[in-house]
Scaffold this active site. Structure first.
Site, PDB file in Angstrom:
ATOM      1  CG  ASP A 178      27.994  71.896  65.597  1.00 32.22           C
ATOM      2  OD1 ASP A 178      28.961  71.975  64.811  1.00 32.22           O
ATOM      3  OD2 ASP A 178      27.110  71.031  65.494  1.00 32.22           O
ATOM      4  CG  PHE A 189      25.253  66.683  69.275  1.00 33.02           C
ATOM      5  CD1 PHE A 189      24.636  66.389  70.478  1.00 33.02           C
ATOM      6  CD2 PHE A 189      24.614  66.340  68.096  1.00 33.02           C
ATOM      7  CE1 PHE A 189      23.398  65.756  70.514  1.00 33.02           C
ATOM      8  CE2 PHE A 189      23.373  65.716  68.106  1.00 33.02           C
ATOM      9  CZ  PHE A 189      22.762  65.420  69.328  1.00 33.02           C
ATOM     10  CG  ASP A 235      21.062  74.677  67.937  1.00 29.63           C
ATOM     11  OD1 ASP A 235      21.063  73.536  67.438  1.00 29.63           O
ATOM     12  OD2 ASP A 235      21.649  74.936  69.014  1.00 29.63           O
ATOM     13  CB  CYS A 254       0.172  80.329  59.222  1.00 22.32           C
ATOM     14  SG  CYS A 254       1.960  80.235  58.926  1.00 22.32           S
ATOM     15  CB  CYS A 257       4.372  80.659  56.201  1.00 22.67           C
ATOM     16  SG  CYS A 257       3.420  79.238  55.641  1.00 22.67           S
ATOM     17  CB  CYS A 301      -0.406  79.318  55.548  1.00 24.21           C
ATOM     18  SG  CYS A 301       0.100  77.902  56.556  1.00 24.21           S
ATOM     19  CG  HIS A 310       3.759  75.940  58.159  1.00 26.34           C
ATOM     20  ND1 HIS A 310       2.774  76.868  58.413  1.00 26.34           N
ATOM     21  CD2 HIS A 310       3.729  75.051  59.197  1.00 26.34           C
ATOM     22  CE1 HIS A 310       2.155  76.549  59.545  1.00 26.34           C
ATOM     23  NE2 HIS A 310       2.713  75.451  60.043  1.00 26.34           N
TER      24      HIS A 310
HETATM   25 ZN   LIG Z   1       2.152  78.576  57.392  1.00 26.39          ZN
END
Ligand SMILES: [Zn+2]
Length: 408
Positions: free
Chosen positions: A96, A100, A290, A332, A334, A337, A363
């Protein structure tokens, strides 16, 4: 727009309504769009190694010019082959402009605005002076005087060695009136010309530059900015500044802006990335997003989840989860999980164990990666509107397209 494949090229592969999927090609790899871009604010995606971020399926990260200017500084980055070498990231990097953050010092942060707290305009608040040259401000760490302007922003982004640099702009807040927003936008356009002139002479050969479309919530200004920036010698476009007070207004501002952008240019919506914002932005033709949300939520013990009624998140520290044996979100894929219960992550998070933050970052970033991946598949299959509605109604991204469309 300029067309220079040595820096960047963008090819749209499929369209479904205004939604589109494509490939962004850079000297350091390709990015399939629409894509979510995690923040490597200070040279890391919070809690994860660069290899772990790549392992989640991400092809691009965003480095913050403002933070990297303060530390480790452009010289140290340049010694290590830029941010890529320093953090060992092998994919694409977008940086960037720093605008900002320096303007947040002046105007108050976006978070303040959402909560209705108002900053002061034009440097009234935090010892920030805005002029035609750029912005003078104080380093909050050591009190030293600092300066950021169009040329210096691009110079730091050259040291960062990003594939995509963003032009220096004033990020105007919601509480700025139309007159201030208009004058600021005009200055942002003059700054864009200065950024491009500096980059033409001294910028890294393979680095692309995106121009930023400002204009606040005002349709005439957004249109003027979209057309002005689209006509400049930029490689892509970003939508910045305030998008309004609520999600309905945000949708309107994106819609009125996208309508006037060069349709061949990749379009990045800056700082936006909640699950519903992603599917709504994609529906309007946005290619890149983003946002600090997935990592910031993790720090506060929050997990992303298919829960529209609670803004697609829940607090894992809630007392009733202390004995909950289920994963954060059923199904999920991930690592958190797959191996751990809510009870365990609840315990870690309450104990402020780093592992708790790490598991929630894994996650949350997996959740958003699956969300944009699902969107790409849905667009290719001409089913994006079904996908969008399923996500908005509370389907997890990996199941939002599972039922085949009914009817003839
Ligand atoms: Zn997860």
């Amino acid at each position: 727009m300029r067309q220079d494949p040595a820096r960047l090229s963008f090819e749209v592969k499929a369209r479904d309504g205004d939604a589109r999927t494509g490939v962004l090609r850079t000297p350091h790899g390709d990015v399939e769009t629409p894509a979510f871009v995690p923040l490597a604010t200070k040279g890391s995606v919070r809690g994860l190694s660069s290899a772990e971020v790549a392992g989640l399926g991400y092809e691009m990260v965003l480095g913050n010019t403002f933070h990297l200017l303060l530390a480790p500084g452009p010289e140290r980055l340049a010694e290590h082959g830029g941010l890529r070498g320093f953090m060992g990231w092998e994919g694409v990097i977008i940086s960037d402009s720093g605008g900002f953050q320096v303007f947040s010092l002046a105007h108050g942060g976006v978070a303040d605005e959402i909560k209705g707290r108002r900053g002061e305009l034009a440097g009234g608040g935090a010892d920030v002076r805005i002029s035609e040259d750029g912005v003078e401000f104080r380093d909050l760490n050591d009190g030293s005087a600092r300066f950021l302007g169009p040329e210096s922003s691009l110079e730091i982004q050259a040291a960062i060695g990003s594939d995509i640099a963003l032009a220096f702009d004033e990020c105007t807040p919601y509480h700025a009136d139309r007159d201030y927003t208009a004058r600021s936008m005009e200055r942002t356009h003059r700054w864009l010309d200065r950024c491009l002139a500096w980059h033409e002479r001294r910028g890294p050969r393979g680095q692309a530059v995106f121009g930023i479309v400002q204009g606040g919530v005002h349709e005439g200004l957004r249109r003027a900015a979209a057309e002005r920036v689209s006509a400049a010698a930029v490689d892509g476009l970003a939508i910045g500044g305030t998008l309004g007070r609520d999600k309905a207004e945000m949708r309107g501002v994106i819609e009125m802006t996208v309508a006037h952008l060069d349709a061949d240019a990749p379009c990045h919506l800056l700082g936006i990335g909640e699950p519903d914002d992603l599917v709504e932005g994609i529906a309007l033709g946005v290619d890149l997003f983003d946002c600090a949300v997935p990592t910031r939520l993790a720090r506060h013990g929050m997990a992303l989840a298919p829960l529209p009624e609670t803004r697609f998140r829940f607090d894992v520290r809630r007392a009733e989860l202390s004995a909950d044996r289920r994963p954060l979100v059923e199904g999920c894929p991930c690592a958190a999980c797959a191996a751990h219960s809510r009870a365990y992550i609840h315990f870690l998070s309450r104990a402020e164990e780093l592992t708790g933050v790490r598991l929630l970052v894994l996650h949350n970033l997996t959740y958003l990666e699956r969300l944009v991946r699902g969107a790409r598949e849905a667009i290719k299959g001409g089913r994006f509107d079904d996908y969008r509605r399923a996500v908005l109604n509370g389907a997890p991204p990996w199941r939002a397209l599972a039922p085949t469309p009914s009817g003839p």
